[in-house]
Design a protein around this motif. Structure first.
Motif, PDB file in Angstrom:
ATOM      1  N   SER A  26      82.375  65.997  37.840  1.00 16.88           N
ATOM      2  CA  SER A  26      81.040  66.440  38.244  1.00 16.88           C
ATOM      3  C   SER A  26      79.967  65.786  37.390  1.00 16.88           C
ATOM      4  O   SER A  26      78.862  65.520  37.851  1.00 16.88           O
ATOM      5  N   THR A  31      74.547  64.786  42.382  1.00 16.97           N
ATOM      6  CA  THR A  31      74.493  65.813  43.416  1.00 16.97           C
ATOM      7  C   THR A  31      73.176  65.695  44.170  1.00 16.97           C
ATOM      8  O   THR A  31      72.103  65.691  43.568  1.00 16.97           O
ATOM      9  N   VAL A  33      70.856  67.438  47.087  1.00 17.90           N
ATOM     10  CA  VAL A  33      70.694  68.745  47.726  1.00 17.90           C
ATOM     11  C   VAL A  33      69.659  68.666  48.847  1.00 17.90           C
ATOM     12  O   VAL A  33      68.586  68.073  48.674  1.00 17.90           O
ATOM     13  N   TYR A  71      77.771  63.864  45.602  1.00 14.98           N
ATOM     14  CA  TYR A  71      78.270  65.180  45.999  1.00 14.98           C
ATOM     15  C   TYR A  71      77.158  65.843  46.793  1.00 14.98           C
ATOM     16  O   TYR A  71      76.051  66.054  46.282  1.00 14.98           O
ATOM     17  N   VAL A  73      75.239  68.786  48.752  1.00 15.95           N
ATOM     18  CA  VAL A  73      75.060  70.234  48.846  1.00 15.95           C
ATOM     19  C   VAL A  73      73.942  70.474  49.858  1.00 15.95           C
ATOM     20  O   VAL A  73      72.804  70.047  49.645  1.00 15.95           O
ATOM     21  N   TYR A  75      72.083  73.379  52.292  1.00 13.74           N
ATOM     22  CA  TYR A  75      71.876  74.772  52.683  1.00 13.74           C
ATOM     23  C   TYR A  75      71.270  74.792  54.085  1.00 13.74           C
ATOM     24  O   TYR A  75      70.236  74.163  54.329  1.00 13.74           O
ATOM     25  N   TYR A  97      84.323  72.872  55.894  1.00 10.08           N
ATOM     26  CA  TYR A  97      82.916  72.511  56.051  1.00 10.08           C
ATOM     27  C   TYR A  97      82.665  71.609  57.262  1.00 10.08           C
ATOM     28  O   TYR A  97      81.577  71.058  57.415  1.00 10.08           O
ATOM     29  N   LYS A 115      76.033  77.538  52.927  1.00 10.66           N
ATOM     30  CA  LYS A 115      76.026  76.407  51.996  1.00 10.66           C
ATOM     31  C   LYS A 115      77.213  75.497  52.305  1.00 10.66           C
ATOM     32  O   LYS A 115      78.359  75.917  52.264  1.00 10.66           O
ATOM     33  N   TYR A 116      76.910  74.243  52.622  1.00 14.41           N
ATOM     34  CA  TYR A 116      77.942  73.226  52.806  1.00 14.41           C
ATOM     35  C   TYR A 116      77.961  72.361  51.546  1.00 14.41           C
ATOM     36  O   TYR A 116      76.903  71.982  51.036  1.00 14.41           O
ATOM     37  N   GLU A 117      79.137  72.018  51.070  1.00 14.94           N
ATOM     38  CA  GLU A 117      79.227  71.133  49.911  1.00 14.94           C
ATOM     39  C   GLU A 117      80.516  70.323  49.983  1.00 14.94           C
ATOM     40  O   GLU A 117      81.582  70.861  50.270  1.00 14.94           O
ATOM     41  N   TYR A 118      80.376  69.024  49.736  1.00 12.98           N
ATOM     42  CA  TYR A 118      81.540  68.149  49.819  1.00 12.98           C
ATOM     43  C   TYR A 118      81.223  66.792  49.185  1.00 12.98           C
ATOM     44  O   TYR A 118      80.066  66.362  49.145  1.00 12.98           O
TER      45      TYR A 118
END
Length: 210
Positions: A26, A31, A33, A71, A73, A75, A97, A115-118
């Motif tokens: 990480s 990331t 968003v 990554y 993220v 919403y 997801y 919330k989608y995250e991948y």
């Protein structure tokens, strides 16, 4: 008791290793968003005010831009009075997801945010859209751009072009007419086969039998 302590120490060691690997991954990953809000609004795309479904107030929704290795993220808030969903078309991601309601992902109910995250393990141009009823035809769609880790082409400017159909009719009525197999839309456009030609070719009975 001695055996239990050994197992416990092994478990704690394995857990710390996994957490260290996850933290390291990480820390090395950017990331990105996004916040998407799906709502019902009055729109005018073809000379008439009708009710459409917008993403962040627009049709199509915003272009989501990433880089390979990011990554993601995302919403997704549902401000409508019906449930909705978002499918990330063509992306390789965890099945949960994927965004197909009642098959892989729970639907987003009115007033809820999902919330989608991948991780993004590919590059290219893709799109996202609702997988609920005919919401895609009402405006719930947009584009995705994932830039490759290494640039392979030189260009001055990048422009994303989204081509789509629009009708002022309710999508369900369009589907109903298409399933009937008649020439309603051909008649409206003036491209249907004249009735005189249908009769001359012996096809009048087929026109009545649908």
């Amino acid at each position: 008791m001695h055996k239990f302590n050994i197992i416990r120490k092994q478990f704690l060691l394995a857990t710390s290793i996994v957490l260290s690997i996850a933290y390291s991954a990480s820390a090395q990953t950017d990331t990105t968003v996004y916040h998407l809000t799906i709502d019902q609004e009055t729109v005018n795309k073809a000379g008439k005010d009708v009710t459409g479904m917008t993403i962040n107030g627009n049709i199509p929704g915003p272009t989501l831009t990433f880089s390979e290795g990011d990554y993601a993220v995302i919403y997704v808030e549902n401000k409508m009075d019906v449930e909705t969903s978002v499918h990330w078309h063509g992306l390789l991601l965890p099945n949960f997801y994927d965004g197909v309601p009642y098959l892989t992902t729970p639907p987003i109910r009115p007033g809820e945010t999902l919330k989608y995250e991948y991780p993004l393990i590919q590059s290219g141009t893709y799109w996202y859209h609702s997988h609920t009823m005919l919401q895609e035809q009402s405006g719930v769609y947009g584009s995705i751009v994932i830039h490759p880790k290494e640039q392979t082409l030189d260009y001055d400017h990048e422009q994303v072009l989204v081509i789509s159909d629009w009708t002022n009719q309710k999508p369900m009525n369009v589907l109903r007419n298409l399933k009937r197999g008649n020439e309603w839309y051909g008649i409206k456009k003036g491209t249907s086969t004249p009735l005189s030609m249908v009769i001359a070719r012996g096809g009048f009975g087929a026109q009545l039998n649908f």
